[in-house]
Write a protein that holds these residues in place. Structure first.
Motif, mmCIF file in Angstrom:
data_model
loop_
_atom_site.group_PDB
_atom_site.id
_atom_site.type_symbol
_atom_site.label_atom_id
_atom_site.label_comp_id
_atom_site.label_asym_id
_atom_site.label_seq_id
_atom_site.Cartn_x
_atom_site.Cartn_y
_atom_site.Cartn_z
ATOM 1 N N HIS A 19 0.731 -1.244 -0.066
ATOM 2 C CA HIS A 19 0.139 -0.144 0.038
ATOM 3 C C HIS A 19 0.632 1.177 -0.140
ATOM 4 N N GLU A 20 1.950 1.362 0.908
ATOM 5 C CA GLU A 20 2.405 2.286 0.995
ATOM 6 C C GLU A 20 3.773 2.949 -0.556
ATOM 7 N N SER A 21 4.182 1.410 -0.769
ATOM 8 C CA SER A 21 4.965 1.516 -1.807
ATOM 9 C C SER A 21 4.477 1.978 -3.452
ATOM 10 N N GLY A 22 2.516 1.683 -3.247
ATOM 11 C CA GLY A 22 1.913 2.272 -4.252
ATOM 12 C C GLY A 22 1.612 4.455 -4.370
ATOM 13 N N HIS A 23 1.673 4.609 -2.762
ATOM 14 C CA HIS A 23 1.758 5.409 -2.923
ATOM 15 C C HIS A 23 3.439 6.595 -2.867
ATOM 16 N N ALA A 24 4.026 5.309 -2.723
ATOM 17 C CA ALA A 24 4.999 6.541 -2.899
ATOM 18 C C ALA A 24 6.026 6.374 -4.606
ATOM 19 N N LEU A 25 5.480 4.985 -4.968
ATOM 20 C CA LEU A 25 6.143 4.940 -6.652
ATOM 21 C C LEU A 25 4.943 6.060 -7.454
ATOM 22 N N ILE A 26 4.050 6.061 -6.937
ATOM 23 C CA ILE A 26 3.116 7.277 -7.386
ATOM 24 C C ILE A 26 4.251 8.519 -7.541
ATOM 25 N N ALA A 27 3.949 8.951 -5.990
ATOM 26 C CA ALA A 27 4.432 10.376 -5.428
ATOM 27 C C ALA A 27 5.774 10.553 -6.150
ATOM 28 N N GLY A 58 5.533 12.836 -9.556
ATOM 29 C CA GLY A 58 5.529 14.407 -9.244
ATOM 30 C C GLY A 58 6.245 15.468 -8.175
ATOM 31 N N GLY A 59 7.265 14.597 -7.561
ATOM 32 C CA GLY A 59 7.419 15.419 -6.388
ATOM 33 C C GLY A 59 8.192 14.315 -5.409
ATOM 34 N N ASN A 60 8.613 14.127 -4.783
ATOM 35 C CA ASN A 60 9.839 13.050 -3.945
ATOM 36 C C ASN A 60 9.091 12.790 -3.004
ATOM 37 N N VAL A 61 9.735 11.485 -2.624
ATOM 38 C CA VAL A 61 9.427 10.590 -1.468
ATOM 39 C C VAL A 61 10.562 10.908 0.108
ATOM 40 N N GLU A 62 10.294 11.188 1.299
ATOM 41 C CA GLU A 62 11.212 11.688 1.885
ATOM 42 C C GLU A 62 11.166 10.050 3.021
ATOM 43 N N ARG A 63 10.837 9.660 3.141
ATOM 44 C CA ARG A 63 10.374 8.085 4.195
ATOM 45 C C ARG A 63 8.965 7.754 4.156
ATOM 46 N N ILE A 64 9.083 6.289 4.244
ATOM 47 C CA ILE A 64 8.147 5.473 4.778
ATOM 48 C C ILE A 64 8.443 5.049 6.222
ATOM 49 N N SER A 65 7.118 5.051 6.840
ATOM 50 C CA SER A 65 6.368 4.456 8.547
ATOM 51 C C SER A 65 5.773 2.786 7.953
ATOM 52 N N LEU A 66 6.702 2.165 8.490
ATOM 53 C CA LEU A 66 5.555 1.064 8.784
ATOM 54 C C LEU A 66 5.518 0.379 10.107
ATOM 55 N N GLY A 126 0.655 1.997 8.346
ATOM 56 C CA GLY A 126 1.490 3.042 7.750
ATOM 57 C C GLY A 126 1.802 3.927 7.250
ATOM 58 N N ALA A 127 2.959 4.807 6.370
ATOM 59 C CA ALA A 127 2.290 6.220 6.443
ATOM 60 C C ALA A 127 3.377 6.512 5.774
ATOM 61 N N THR A 128 3.353 7.252 4.492
ATOM 62 C CA THR A 128 4.020 7.297 3.430
ATOM 63 C C THR A 128 3.832 9.155 3.475
ATOM 64 N N TYR A 129 5.518 9.742 3.299
ATOM 65 C CA TYR A 129 5.752 10.826 3.676
ATOM 66 C C TYR A 129 5.833 11.136 2.572
ATOM 67 N N SER A 130 5.856 12.629 1.698
ATOM 68 C CA SER A 130 5.822 13.390 0.386
ATOM 69 C C SER A 130 5.777 14.341 0.237
ATOM 70 N N ASN A 131 6.480 15.025 -0.753
ATOM 71 C CA ASN A 131 6.349 16.111 -0.983
ATOM 72 C C ASN A 131 5.138 16.303 -2.898
ATOM 73 N N GLN A 132 4.010 16.916 -3.305
ATOM 74 C CA GLN A 132 4.141 17.049 -4.375
ATOM 75 C C GLN A 132 3.520 18.075 -4.555
ATOM 76 N N SER A 133 4.453 18.912 -6.075
ATOM 77 C CA SER A 133 4.138 19.999 -6.339
ATOM 78 C C SER A 133 2.918 21.033 -7.130
ATOM 79 N N THR A 134 2.182 19.340 -7.678
ATOM 80 C CA THR A 134 1.206 20.018 -8.097
ATOM 81 C C THR A 134 -0.644 18.694 -7.636
#
Length: 227
Positions: free
Chosen positions: A40-48, A51-59, A65-73
């Motif tokens: 689930h979190e890898s899905g978020h990260a791969l799409i992120a 158009g942006g970057n992935v800071e980290r994932i926590s399990l 779990g949680a995915t921390y990413s930055n999106q510009s659009t």
């Protein structure tokens, strides 16, 4: 032919029931469910990353779990929020499809790929690192030391956990979206992004797509194995 069909039906049902029971065992169940959280979190990260970057994932130990990413659009935020449940459901479908086609090696490569990708680039919290290392080591030992039947049964169990938990987690987000729409995770994020579509709409979408992928995953896996 009827005997083979009945035997396959019993096998699929047995592993689905085993997966359902396993994920509800205290402590052990949460540990097993993290495999779906990882996807689930890898899905978020791969799409992120598109158009942006992935800071980290926590399990976490409670299987969240949680995915921390930055999106510009807006589009980046939208598709990143959409990706978690849909990617987990797709992976459950793909796992059964590959097992049905007797492409277990490809499934092994995919699972190990996600584990090492997360361990190297994204997961940094202590429990997440522990889970990735312990699961990967146990998985590799069983694959190397175990028989082909054990390998096949292990992969079918993992596929069943992915399928059962993808449906259960999608149902849970649907339920939360109905009673606490502002606390409904990805459904709440999508509601904020789309404005006119409230969280329950996205909750229903996540649940329906999970059922769709599960149905066709089981159908394709069963059909291929039968042939």
């Amino acid at each position: 032919m009827s005997f083979v069909r009945d035997k396959l039906s019993a096998k699929f049902f047995l592993f689905l029931m085993l997966a359902f029971l396993l994920i509800h065992v205290p402590i052990v169940g949460n540990y097993a469910k993290v495999i779906n959280t990882l996807i689930h979190e890898s899905g978020h990260a791969l799409i992120a990353l598109l158009g942006g970057n992935v800071e980290r994932i926590s399990l976490f130990m409670n299987s969240e779990g949680a995915t921390y990413s930055n999106q510009s659009t807006w589009a980046g935020s939208f598709f990143t929020s959409l990706a978690g449940y849909t990617f987990a459901s797709f992976m459950a479908f793909l796992s059964y499809l590959l097992i049905g086609k007797k492409k277990q090696i490809i499934l092994i490569d995919i699972l190990l790929g996600f584990m090492f990708l997360n361990l190297i680039f994204w997961v940094r919290n202590p429990y997440g690192i522990f889970w990735l290392c312990s699961f990967a080591i146990a998985f590799l030992i069983l694959l190397i030391k175990g028989s082909q039947n054990l390998r096949d049964y292990l992969l079918l169990l993992i596929a069943s956990i992915l399928l059962v938990d993808s449906v259960q987690s999608a149902y849970e987000i649907l339920y939360i979206s109905l009673i606490q729409p502002y606390e409904a995770g990805d459904a709440a994020n999508l509601a904020r992004l789309t404005v006119i579509l409230p969280a329950p709409v996205w909750g229903f979408f996540f649940f329906l797509q999970a059922l769709w992928f599960s149905y066709y995953g089981l159908k394709r896996g069963y059909y291929k194995l039968e042939k």
